[in-house]
Design an enzyme around this catalytic site. Structure first.
Site, PDB file in Angstrom:
ATOM      1  N   LEU A 181     -28.381 117.618  62.430  1.00  0.00           N
ATOM      2  CA  LEU A 181     -27.425 116.848  61.634  1.00  0.00           C
ATOM      3  C   LEU A 181     -26.167 117.627  61.277  1.00  0.00           C
ATOM      4  O   LEU A 181     -25.376 117.184  60.442  1.00  0.00           O
ATOM      5  CB  LEU A 181     -28.114 116.319  60.373  1.00  0.00           C
ATOM      6  N   CYS A 182     -25.963 118.782  61.912  1.00  0.00           N
ATOM      7  CA  CYS A 182     -24.735 119.549  61.691  1.00  0.00           C
ATOM      8  C   CYS A 182     -23.582 118.923  62.465  1.00  0.00           C
ATOM      9  O   CYS A 182     -23.750 118.501  63.606  1.00  0.00           O
ATOM     10  CB  CYS A 182     -24.909 120.991  62.170  1.00  0.00           C
ATOM     11  N   HIS A 183     -22.423 118.892  61.828  1.00  0.00           N
ATOM     12  CA  HIS A 183     -21.232 118.381  62.501  1.00  0.00           C
ATOM     13  C   HIS A 183     -20.688 119.432  63.463  1.00  0.00           C
ATOM     14  O   HIS A 183     -20.655 120.615  63.124  1.00  0.00           O
ATOM     15  CB  HIS A 183     -20.139 118.073  61.470  1.00  0.00           C
TER      16      HIS A 183
ATOM     17  N   MET B 232     -24.035 126.654  57.683  1.00  0.00           N
ATOM     18  CA  MET B 232     -25.073 126.591  58.717  1.00  0.00           C
ATOM     19  C   MET B 232     -24.705 127.456  59.919  1.00  0.00           C
ATOM     20  O   MET B 232     -25.565 128.080  60.532  1.00  0.00           O
ATOM     21  CB  MET B 232     -25.336 125.145  59.145  1.00  0.00           C
ATOM     22  N   GLU B 233     -23.427 127.521  60.243  1.00  0.00           N
ATOM     23  CA  GLU B 233     -22.995 128.363  61.348  1.00  0.00           C
ATOM     24  C   GLU B 233     -23.219 129.837  61.026  1.00  0.00           C
ATOM     25  O   GLU B 233     -23.664 130.608  61.889  1.00  0.00           O
ATOM     26  CB  GLU B 233     -21.519 128.096  61.683  1.00  0.00           C
TER      27      GLU B 233
ATOM     28  N   ASP C  13     -36.168 140.396  70.269  1.00  0.00           N
ATOM     29  CA  ASP C  13     -36.340 140.390  71.719  1.00  0.00           C
ATOM     30  C   ASP C  13     -36.048 141.768  72.313  1.00  0.00           C
ATOM     31  O   ASP C  13     -36.767 142.229  73.208  1.00  0.00           O
ATOM     32  CB  ASP C  13     -35.428 139.341  72.351  1.00  0.00           C
TER      33      ASP C  13
END
Length: 184
Positions: free
Chosen positions: A78-80, A114-115, A129
């Site tokens: 739901l992130c733009h 969020m980014e 990793d």
């Protein structure tokens, strides 16, 4: 900073929705996030010296974090999609961890928290990793927004009081569950 009294991504019927930001002003926005990857003393030694078997772990994680910030709407439903105008990812080796910070900037209708969180998370996953051949027990921890600026809700900065509260909560959780997460 104003606070919401409801979850903005849930409508009145309880269904998930993408928030309509079309009425919001376009403003400069910045968010900074941080996180840590707890690692063994051997990994710290390798990162500070000869390197890990897969190559330059920190440079690889930095690039992965930048790429993660740019791909956030592909990962978080739901992130733009935003016009990200800048991403800085920093990694440093502490005595027990790789510490990661990310700062993301945009001029858009919604924020870049969020980014920034995605940049830190993807960088942390890349560290895992890169070091897993040496340390299979590494742990990603403390991923959080440190600050944000711009937008209608105003500025936010994590305070020392909120950090202390989080540390106490984490200590209590460890006492209750033990270091492996199983109930003690």
């Amino acid at each position: 900073m104003s606070t919401q009294n409801r979850l903005t991504h849930i409508d009145e019927a309880g269904a998930a929705r993408m928030v309509d930001v079309s009425e919001k002003d376009v403003t400069a926005r910045t968010a900074r996030a941080s996180g840590r990857v707890l690692v063994s003393p051997r990994v710290v030694e390798l990162l500070r010296g000869e390197g890990v078997p897969k190559g330059d772990a920190l440079a690889t994680a930095r690039i992965a974090g930048i790429m993660g910030a740019k791909r956030t709407p592909d990962l978080i439903p739901l992130c733009h999609p935003l016009a990200v105008s800048g991403v800085e990812v920093g990694l440093s080796v502490a005595d027990d961890a790789v510490e990661i910070t990310a700062t993301v900037k945009t001029t858009d209708r919604t924020g870049v928290e969020m980014e920034a969180l995605t940049a830190v998370s993807v960088a942390a996953l890349t560290v895992i990793d890169m070091i897993k051949a040496v340390d299979k027990s590494a742990v990603i921890t403390d991923v959080r927004v440190e600050s944000k600026s711009g937008g209608k809700s105003g500025d936010y900065r994590r305070t020392e009081d909120s950090r202390r509260t989080e540390d106490l909560r984490r200590t209590e959780d460890l006492r209750r569950t033990g270091p492996d997460g199983a109930d003690a």
